[in-house]
Design a protein around this motif. Structure first.
Motif, PDB file in Angstrom:
ATOM      1  N   ARG A 181     -38.078  -4.759  18.497  1.00 26.47           N
ATOM      2  CA  ARG A 181     -38.018  -6.070  19.156  1.00 26.47           C
ATOM      3  C   ARG A 181     -36.837  -6.889  18.654  1.00 26.47           C
ATOM      4  N   GLU A 182     -36.577  -6.847  17.345  1.00 29.27           N
ATOM      5  CA  GLU A 182     -35.515  -7.663  16.764  1.00 29.27           C
ATOM      6  C   GLU A 182     -34.203  -6.899  16.611  1.00 29.27           C
ATOM      7  N   ARG A 183     -34.145  -5.690  17.124  1.00 24.66           N
ATOM      8  CA  ARG A 183     -32.941  -4.875  16.982  1.00 24.66           C
ATOM      9  C   ARG A 183     -32.229  -4.746  18.319  1.00 24.66           C
ATOM     10  N   ARG A 184     -30.916  -5.018  18.311  1.00 25.57           N
ATOM     11  CA  ARG A 184     -30.163  -4.820  19.546  1.00 25.57           C
ATOM     12  C   ARG A 184     -30.047  -3.326  19.833  1.00 25.57           C
ATOM     13  N   ALA A 185     -29.911  -3.011  21.096  1.00 25.53           N
ATOM     14  CA  ALA A 185     -29.883  -1.603  21.502  1.00 25.53           C
ATOM     15  C   ALA A 185     -28.504  -1.006  21.231  1.00 25.53           C
ATOM     16  N   SER A 186     -28.169  -0.829  19.948  1.00 25.26           N
ATOM     17  CA  SER A 186     -26.868  -0.283  19.558  1.00 25.26           C
ATOM     18  C   SER A 186     -26.940   1.208  19.276  1.00 25.26           C
ATOM     19  N   ALA A 187     -28.120   1.786  19.367  1.00 21.58           N
ATOM     20  CA  ALA A 187     -28.290   3.207  19.059  1.00 21.58           C
ATOM     21  C   ALA A 187     -29.486   3.722  19.841  1.00 21.58           C
ATOM     22  N   SER A 188     -29.596   5.044  19.899  1.00 24.32           N
ATOM     23  CA  SER A 188     -30.774   5.613  20.530  1.00 24.32           C
ATOM     24  C   SER A 188     -31.998   5.287  19.681  1.00 24.32           C
ATOM     25  N   ARG A 189     -33.125   5.108  20.337  1.00 28.62           N
ATOM     26  CA  ARG A 189     -34.364   4.739  19.663  1.00 28.62           C
ATOM     27  C   ARG A 189     -35.366   5.866  19.841  1.00 28.62           C
ATOM     28  N   ALA A 190     -36.067   6.159  18.774  1.00 29.67           N
ATOM     29  CA  ALA A 190     -37.017   7.267  18.838  1.00 29.67           C
ATOM     30  C   ALA A 190     -38.235   6.954  17.992  1.00 29.67           C
ATOM     31  N   ILE A 191     -39.384   7.344  18.522  1.00 32.75           N
ATOM     32  CA  ILE A 191     -40.636   7.281  17.771  1.00 32.75           C
ATOM     33  C   ILE A 191     -41.089   8.712  17.534  1.00 32.75           C
ATOM     34  N   VAL A 192     -41.308   9.049  16.274  1.00 34.93           N
ATOM     35  CA  VAL A 192     -41.807  10.371  15.912  1.00 34.93           C
ATOM     36  C   VAL A 192     -43.264  10.207  15.504  1.00 34.93           C
ATOM     37  N   LEU A 193     -44.143  10.643  16.382  1.00 29.41           N
ATOM     38  CA  LEU A 193     -45.586  10.551  16.142  1.00 29.41           C
ATOM     39  C   LEU A 193     -46.057  11.859  15.523  1.00 29.41           C
ATOM     40  N   ILE A 194     -46.625  11.759  14.322  1.00 31.14           N
ATOM     41  CA  ILE A 194     -47.152  12.944  13.642  1.00 31.14           C
ATOM     42  C   ILE A 194     -48.641  12.743  13.452  1.00 31.14           C
ATOM     43  N   SER A 195     -49.412  13.580  14.151  1.00 28.05           N
ATOM     44  CA  SER A 195     -50.860  13.398  14.147  1.00 28.05           C
ATOM     45  C   SER A 195     -51.541  14.739  14.385  1.00 28.05           C
ATOM     46  N   ASP A 196     -52.760  14.848  13.861  1.00 31.94           N
ATOM     47  CA  ASP A 196     -53.531  16.070  14.109  1.00 31.94           C
ATOM     48  C   ASP A 196     -54.694  15.825  15.056  1.00 31.94           C
ATOM     49  N   GLY A 197     -54.653  14.686  15.728  1.00 32.17           N
ATOM     50  CA  GLY A 197     -55.722  14.374  16.674  1.00 32.17           C
ATOM     51  C   GLY A 197     -55.304  13.250  17.587  1.00 32.17           C
ATOM     52  N   ALA A 198     -56.207  12.835  18.443  1.00 31.99           N
ATOM     53  CA  ALA A 198     -55.925  11.762  19.393  1.00 31.99           C
ATOM     54  C   ALA A 198     -57.232  11.083  19.744  1.00 31.99           C
ATOM     55  N   ALA A 199     -57.111  10.042  20.509  1.00 32.09           N
ATOM     56  CA  ALA A 199     -58.288   9.315  20.985  1.00 32.09           C
ATOM     57  C   ALA A 199     -58.010   8.852  22.404  1.00 32.09           C
ATOM     58  N   GLU A 200     -59.045   8.529  23.110  1.00 32.51           N
ATOM     59  CA  GLU A 200     -58.904   8.057  24.485  1.00 32.51           C
ATOM     60  C   GLU A 200     -58.226   6.694  24.495  1.00 32.51           C
ATOM     61  N   ILE A 201     -57.263   6.516  25.392  1.00 37.32           N
ATOM     62  CA  ILE A 201     -56.561   5.245  25.536  1.00 37.32           C
ATOM     63  C   ILE A 201     -57.074   4.553  26.792  1.00 37.32           C
ATOM     64  N   ASP A 202     -57.500   3.307  26.648  1.00 37.29           N
ATOM     65  CA  ASP A 202     -58.031   2.577  27.805  1.00 37.29           C
ATOM     66  C   ASP A 202     -56.898   2.223  28.763  1.00 37.29           C
ATOM     67  N   PHE A 203     -57.273   1.858  29.979  1.00 36.08           N
ATOM     68  CA  PHE A 203     -56.302   1.631  31.048  1.00 36.08           C
ATOM     69  C   PHE A 203     -55.328   0.505  30.693  1.00 36.08           C
ATOM     70  N   ARG A 204     -55.818  -0.593  30.133  1.00 40.71           N
ATOM     71  CA  ARG A 204     -54.950  -1.727  29.816  1.00 40.71           C
ATOM     72  C   ARG A 204     -53.914  -1.336  28.753  1.00 40.71           C
ATOM     73  N   SER A 205     -54.357  -0.641  27.722  1.00 41.02           N
ATOM     74  CA  SER A 205     -53.428  -0.208  26.680  1.00 41.02           C
ATOM     75  C   SER A 205     -52.396   0.774  27.231  1.00 41.02           C
ATOM     76  N   ALA A 206     -52.843   1.649  28.131  1.00 43.53           N
ATOM     77  CA  ALA A 206     -51.924   2.622  28.726  1.00 43.53           C
ATOM     78  C   ALA A 206     -50.820   1.919  29.513  1.00 43.53           C
ATOM     79  N   GLU A 207     -51.197   0.896  30.279  1.00 50.23           N
ATOM     80  CA  GLU A 207     -50.188   0.169  31.051  1.00 50.23           C
ATOM     81  C   GLU A 207     -49.216  -0.580  30.151  1.00 50.23           C
ATOM     82  N   ARG A 208     -49.730  -1.164  29.072  1.00 46.02           N
ATOM     83  CA  ARG A 208     -48.858  -1.864  28.125  1.00 46.02           C
ATOM     84  C   ARG A 208     -47.885  -0.897  27.455  1.00 46.02           C
TER      85      ARG A 208
END
Length: 328
Positions: A181-208
């Motif tokens: 949010r506070e960083r200008r888009a001066s570089a590629s942005r990446a999220i590395v999610l490391i997890s061994d499981g998941a959970a159901e995501i509700d519709f509102r959270s999915a849209e956000r």
């Protein structure tokens, strides 16, 4: 350049630099009047040069005593890298091995394997900014985006501690996205999610999530640490009644990520070697041009001033030593 001195009052001593133009420390001439001495342009130039060297030597010594410095600076540079947020699962199952049992002997838990490989990954990425988020029931901001490699490794080590049983992926991703949010888009942005499981995501959270990934244009890598015998991201249930998000949350979370309209790469790692390969692929893919700011610390210039003064004084000493008297 941000140049200054620590003791400005000492600079009043620069007036002493005028002394060599008033009197020279060389031996006086035995001639009754300089008018009787033939004009010598070389001698005149040499006299001026020695006076100038003496003036500069005094000025350099005074400046050194005033403790000059070049202030801290921020320099904008261009390299290859990315802004990467490591989003780590802290659920209790991460403390088990890939075989689904508690570690024993020389076995590594999934969290220990991830920590070891991520620390090596951080060390190899010289120009990236790293942030760390940990999540289980609730997310935790462990480290904001930073170029401090020591802090990044410590954050990964801290995030590998066990949490609770629930895996709240949505909140973990929301916090990871907030780092941009506070960083200008001066570089590629990446999220590395490391997890061994998941959970159901509700519709509102999915849209956000869908809206925020599009707004920040952030790539997503999901490294799914699959426990032996558990369903994978690409497995289809044998019984159609189990084809739903509650029964197969990992499969449906993967399907949701495919709808984000941003670069998304899933990895299914069922052993340490597969996890290492996934991290190596991420290292290879995230090499976009990166504009970053490097902080150059304050530099003390007293040593340089003393060295210049010493060199000029040496010139004066040699000139004095070269004096010769000629008998009349």
């Amino acid at each position: 350049m941000n140049i200054g001195v620590d003791i400005p009052v000492v600079l009043l001593g620069l007036l002493l630099a005028l002394l060599p133009w008033w009197r020279q420390p060389l031996a006086a001439s035995e001639a009754a009047s300089l008018v009787t001495v033939p004009a010598d342009r070389l001698s005149r130039l040499l006299d001026w040069a020695l006076r100038a060297a003496a003036s500069l030597a005094i000025a350099a010594m005074v400046l050194a005593l005033a403790r000059p410095f070049v202030g801290a600076q921020r320099v904008e540079k261009v390299a290859r890298g990315a802004h990467i947020v490591l989003t780590l699962d802290r659920s209790l199952s991460m403390d088990q091995t890939f075989a689904g049992r508690n570690p024993r002997g020389g076995d590594e838990s999934k969290s220990e394997t991830a920590r070891r490989l991520l620390n090596a990954f951080i060390g190899e990425r010289k120009h990236d900014l790293f942030g760390v988020v940990a999540f289980s029931t609730r997310p935790m901001a462990v480290l904001p985006l930073s170029d401090d490699r020591v802090a990044a490794r410590a954050a990964v080590d801290a995030a590998a501690t066990p949490g609770l049983a629930f895996t709240n992926v949505a909140d973990g991703l929301f916090m990871a996205l907030s780092y941009f949010r506070e960083r200008r888009a001066s570089a590629s942005r990446a999220i590395v999610l490391i997890s061994d499981g998941a959970a159901e995501i509700d519709f509102r959270s999915a849209e956000r999530l869908r809206a925020q990934f599009a707004a920040y244009d952030a790539s997503l890598y999901w490294v799914f640490l699959r426990t032996a015998g558990s369903p994978g991201l690409f497995d289809k249930p044998k019984d159609v009644r189990n084809d739903n998000a509650k029964a197969m949350p990992e499969r449906y979370l993967h399907k949701f990520f495919q709808t984000l309209q941003v670069p998304y790469t899933p990895y299914e790692a069922d052993d340490p070697q597969a996890l290492a390969q996934a991290i190596a692929d991420i290292d290879r893919l995230e090499t976009q041009p990166l504009v970053y700011t490097e902080r150059i610390p304050r530099r003390d210039m007293s040593g340089v001033a003393y060295a210049i003064a010493a060199l000029l004084l040496l010139v004066g000493v040699l000139a004095k030593a070269a004096e010769r008297r000629f008998a009349a």
